[in-house]
Write a protein that holds these residues in place. Sequence first.
Motif, PDB file in Angstrom:
ATOM      1  N   ASP A   3       0.832  -1.213   0.000  1.00 38.92           N
ATOM      2  CA  ASP A   3       0.000   0.000   0.000  1.00 38.92           C
ATOM      3  C   ASP A   3       0.863   1.259   0.000  1.00 38.92           C
ATOM      4  OD1 ASP A   3      -2.410   1.389  -0.033  1.00 38.92           O
ATOM      5  OD2 ASP A   3      -2.536   1.479   2.155  1.00 38.92           O
ATOM      6  N   THR A   4       1.797   1.315  -0.923  1.00 39.75           N
ATOM      7  CA  THR A   4       2.738   2.438  -0.974  1.00 39.75           C
ATOM      8  C   THR A   4       2.192   3.646  -1.724  1.00 39.75           C
ATOM      9  OG1 THR A   4       3.726   1.703  -3.053  1.00 39.75           O
ATOM     10  CG2 THR A   4       4.656   0.810  -1.018  1.00 39.75           C
ATOM     11  N   GLY A   5       1.143   3.441  -2.526  1.00 41.76           N
ATOM     12  CA  GLY A   5       0.780   4.455  -3.492  1.00 41.76           C
ATOM     13  C   GLY A   5       1.717   4.381  -4.674  1.00 41.76           C
ATOM     14  N   PRO A   6       1.541   5.238  -5.677  1.00 40.14           N
ATOM     15  CA  PRO A   6       2.400   5.196  -6.859  1.00 40.14           C
ATOM     16  C   PRO A   6       3.870   5.414  -6.503  1.00 40.14           C
ATOM     17  CG  PRO A   6       0.470   6.559  -7.261  1.00 40.14           C
ATOM     18  CD  PRO A   6       0.477   6.264  -5.788  1.00 40.14           C
ATOM     19  N   VAL A   7       4.743   4.630  -7.128  1.00 39.65           N
ATOM     20  CA  VAL A   7       6.167   4.674  -6.822  1.00 39.65           C
ATOM     21  C   VAL A   7       6.937   5.285  -7.986  1.00 39.65           C
ATOM     22  CG1 VAL A   7       5.941   2.583  -5.437  1.00 39.65           C
ATOM     23  CG2 VAL A   7       6.714   2.399  -7.805  1.00 39.65           C
ATOM     24  N   VAL A   8       8.100   5.818  -7.685  1.00 40.87           N
ATOM     25  CA  VAL A   8       9.094   6.083  -8.718  1.00 40.87           C
ATOM     26  C   VAL A   8       9.886   4.796  -8.871  1.00 40.87           C
ATOM     27  CG1 VAL A   8      11.140   7.390  -9.380  1.00 40.87           C
ATOM     28  CG2 VAL A   8       9.235   8.543  -8.245  1.00 40.87           C
ATOM     29  N   ALA A   9       9.798   4.177 -10.042  1.00 42.48           N
ATOM     30  CA  ALA A   9      10.412   2.873 -10.276  1.00 42.48           C
ATOM     31  C   ALA A   9      11.728   3.043 -10.999  1.00 42.48           C
ATOM     32  CB  ALA A   9       9.475   1.988 -11.089  1.00 42.48           C
ATOM     33  N   VAL A  10      12.793   2.546 -10.378  1.00 45.23           N
ATOM     34  CA  VAL A  10      14.145   2.647 -10.925  1.00 45.23           C
ATOM     35  C   VAL A  10      14.584   1.242 -11.319  1.00 45.23           C
ATOM     36  CG1 VAL A  10      16.497   3.431 -10.524  1.00 45.23           C
ATOM     37  CG2 VAL A  10      14.588   4.524  -9.300  1.00 45.23           C
ATOM     38  N   GLY A  11      14.935   1.049 -12.587  1.00 48.10           N
ATOM     39  CA  GLY A  11      15.382  -0.254 -13.034  1.00 48.10           C
ATOM     40  C   GLY A  11      16.729  -0.188 -13.709  1.00 48.10           C
ATOM     41  N   HIS A  12      17.478  -1.282 -13.596  1.00 45.33           N
ATOM     42  CA  HIS A  12      18.750  -1.407 -14.307  1.00 45.33           C
ATOM     43  C   HIS A  12      18.676  -2.608 -15.237  1.00 45.33           C
ATOM     44  CE1 HIS A  12      22.828  -3.343 -14.623  1.00 45.33           C
ATOM     45  NE2 HIS A  12      23.034  -2.171 -15.194  1.00 45.33           N
ATOM     46  N   SER A  13      19.081  -2.427 -16.495  1.00 42.60           N
ATOM     47  CA  SER A  13      19.204  -3.507 -17.463  1.00 42.60           C
ATOM     48  C   SER A  13      17.875  -4.253 -17.629  1.00 42.60           C
ATOM     49  CB  SER A  13      20.350  -4.438 -17.034  1.00 42.60           C
ATOM     50  OG  SER A  13      20.686  -5.339 -18.046  1.00 42.60           O
ATOM     51  N   MET A  14      17.816  -5.556 -17.332  1.00 39.58           N
ATOM     52  CA  MET A  14      16.546  -6.271 -17.394  1.00 39.58           C
ATOM     53  C   MET A  14      15.509  -5.635 -16.488  1.00 39.58           C
ATOM     54  SD  MET A  14      15.643 -10.264 -16.509  1.00 39.58           S
ATOM     55  CE  MET A  14      15.695  -9.972 -14.718  1.00 39.58           C
ATOM     56  N   GLY A  15      15.960  -5.064 -15.379  1.00 44.18           N
ATOM     57  CA  GLY A  15      15.037  -4.400 -14.463  1.00 44.18           C
ATOM     58  C   GLY A  15      14.300  -3.248 -15.112  1.00 44.18           C
ATOM     59  N   VAL A  16      14.888  -2.650 -16.176  1.00 50.31           N
ATOM     60  CA  VAL A  16      14.182  -1.599 -16.917  1.00 50.31           C
ATOM     61  C   VAL A  16      12.999  -2.192 -17.662  1.00 50.31           C
ATOM     62  CG1 VAL A  16      14.367   0.123 -18.738  1.00 50.31           C
ATOM     63  CG2 VAL A  16      16.255  -0.185 -17.137  1.00 50.31           C
ATOM     64  N   GLN A  17      13.197  -3.345 -18.296  1.00 52.89           N
ATOM     65  CA  GLN A  17      12.060  -4.003 -18.925  1.00 52.89           C
ATOM     66  C   GLN A  17      10.958  -4.265 -17.898  1.00 52.89           C
ATOM     67  OE1 GLN A  17      12.297  -7.299 -21.517  1.00 52.89           O
ATOM     68  NE2 GLN A  17      14.074  -6.581 -22.658  1.00 52.89           N
ATOM     69  N   VAL A  18      11.351  -4.719 -16.730  1.00 51.58           N
ATOM     70  CA  VAL A  18      10.366  -5.046 -15.695  1.00 51.58           C
ATOM     71  C   VAL A  18       9.570  -3.802 -15.293  1.00 51.58           C
ATOM     72  CG1 VAL A  18      10.052  -5.916 -13.349  1.00 51.58           C
ATOM     73  CG2 VAL A  18      11.734  -6.995 -14.860  1.00 51.58           C
ATOM     74  N   VAL A  19      10.244  -2.696 -15.011  1.00 46.62           N
ATOM     75  CA  VAL A  19       9.518  -1.513 -14.538  1.00 46.62           C
ATOM     76  C   VAL A  19       8.726  -0.863 -15.668  1.00 46.62           C
ATOM     77  CG1 VAL A  19      11.115  -1.141 -12.620  1.00 46.62           C
ATOM     78  CG2 VAL A  19      11.482   0.081 -14.781  1.00 46.62           C
ATOM     79  N   ASN A  20       9.222  -0.932 -16.912  1.00 47.42           N
ATOM     80  CA  ASN A  20       8.439  -0.393 -18.023  1.00 47.42           C
ATOM     81  C   ASN A  20       7.178  -1.219 -18.261  1.00 47.42           C
ATOM     82  OD1 ASN A  20       9.888   1.909 -18.771  1.00 47.42           O
ATOM     83  ND2 ASN A  20      11.271   0.774 -20.093  1.00 47.42           N
ATOM     84  N   LEU A  21       7.287  -2.531 -18.204  1.00 46.61           N
ATOM     85  CA  LEU A  21       6.101  -3.372 -18.349  1.00 46.61           C
ATOM     86  C   LEU A  21       5.125  -3.120 -17.206  1.00 46.61           C
ATOM     87  CD1 LEU A  21       7.869  -6.648 -19.489  1.00 46.61           C
ATOM     88  CD2 LEU A  21       6.253  -5.312 -20.853  1.00 46.61           C
ATOM     89  N   LEU A  22       5.641  -2.903 -16.009  1.00 46.96           N
ATOM     90  CA  LEU A  22       4.797  -2.551 -14.876  1.00 46.96           C
ATOM     91  C   LEU A  22       4.080  -1.229 -15.131  1.00 46.96           C
ATOM     92  CD1 LEU A  22       3.923  -3.034 -11.896  1.00 46.96           C
ATOM     93  CD2 LEU A  22       6.047  -1.895 -11.206  1.00 46.96           C
ATOM     94  N   ALA A  23       4.805  -0.250 -15.661  1.00 44.22           N
ATOM     95  CA  ALA A  23       4.218   1.064 -15.930  1.00 44.22           C
ATOM     96  C   ALA A  23       3.114   0.988 -16.978  1.00 44.22           C
ATOM     97  CB  ALA A  23       5.312   2.028 -16.384  1.00 44.22           C
ATOM     98  N   ILE A  24       3.283   0.118 -17.964  1.00 46.72           N
ATOM     99  CA  ILE A  24       2.300  -0.011 -19.028  1.00 46.72           C
ATOM    100  C   ILE A  24       1.080  -0.814 -18.566  1.00 46.72           C
ATOM    101  CG2 ILE A  24       1.892  -1.061 -21.295  1.00 46.72           C
ATOM    102  CD1 ILE A  24       4.912  -0.393 -21.869  1.00 46.72           C
TER     103      ILE A  24
END
Length: 262
Positions: free
Chosen positions: A85-106
Amino acid sequence: MTLLDLGRIRLFCTSLGPDDAPALLLVHGWGGDGREWSPHAEALADGFRVLVPDLRGHGRSEVPDEGNTPAEMAEDLAALIDSLDTGPVVAVGHSMGVQVVNLLAIRHPRTIRSVIALDPAHGAHEAEVTEIPVRLAEYREHGARAAASFVAGAFSPQAPPGLRTEHVRTMLGTPDHVVAQAYAGMYTDPGAVGARPHSEAYLCRRPQPALTVWTCPKAAEWERGTLWVPGSRVEYWPDTGHYLHEERTGRTIRLIRDWAAG
């Protein structure tokens, strides 16, 4: 906070900082784990609630037999954000983690305030694309040993002593099937977004502002052409290896703090 049962998966996650502060989500890449974010998390915990998960199949999180892909990892993080229950986050990803956070954002736009993407595992083209089937075959046959050889070449001469060895050791500790499934999930599975033009199509669907940092000038130039959300931007950091957040720890902390505060 340690191992959280999210129903779909059990994830190891740590949290630093006040529970009522704006939330940051720091997401590691392929064959890594959340320990690489330790100095960033400590430094940022004075003004943020900092969440650092180990992705499925990595670190201390559960290791499923199947589904160790960025798409499933994004669903895991959506469940994590809802659970905490954090509310919207600023998601920081590195490498594969960028794919993960972008897919999460979409897929779950309500969970993400903005994205910081550090040397993303997307935008592969030309020679890099032709190497993908060969690399995947190596990872399926040799698992983490083949991946560790690739990781060993991902650092600049300016990298801090021990950083290369640390990441080679971490990759070698990643289960072989996870290494292969995650790579296939990035580049060859149906719906994979690692290669152009698939990367361009999915970046155009991201509704939140994003800050992307590349260590390759041509990649930075390419990604500038994918931005359409106001406030988004791309930076290029020269003379820096793939693990830029650890080679340039102080600069990365300032980048995250300034972006998240703004």
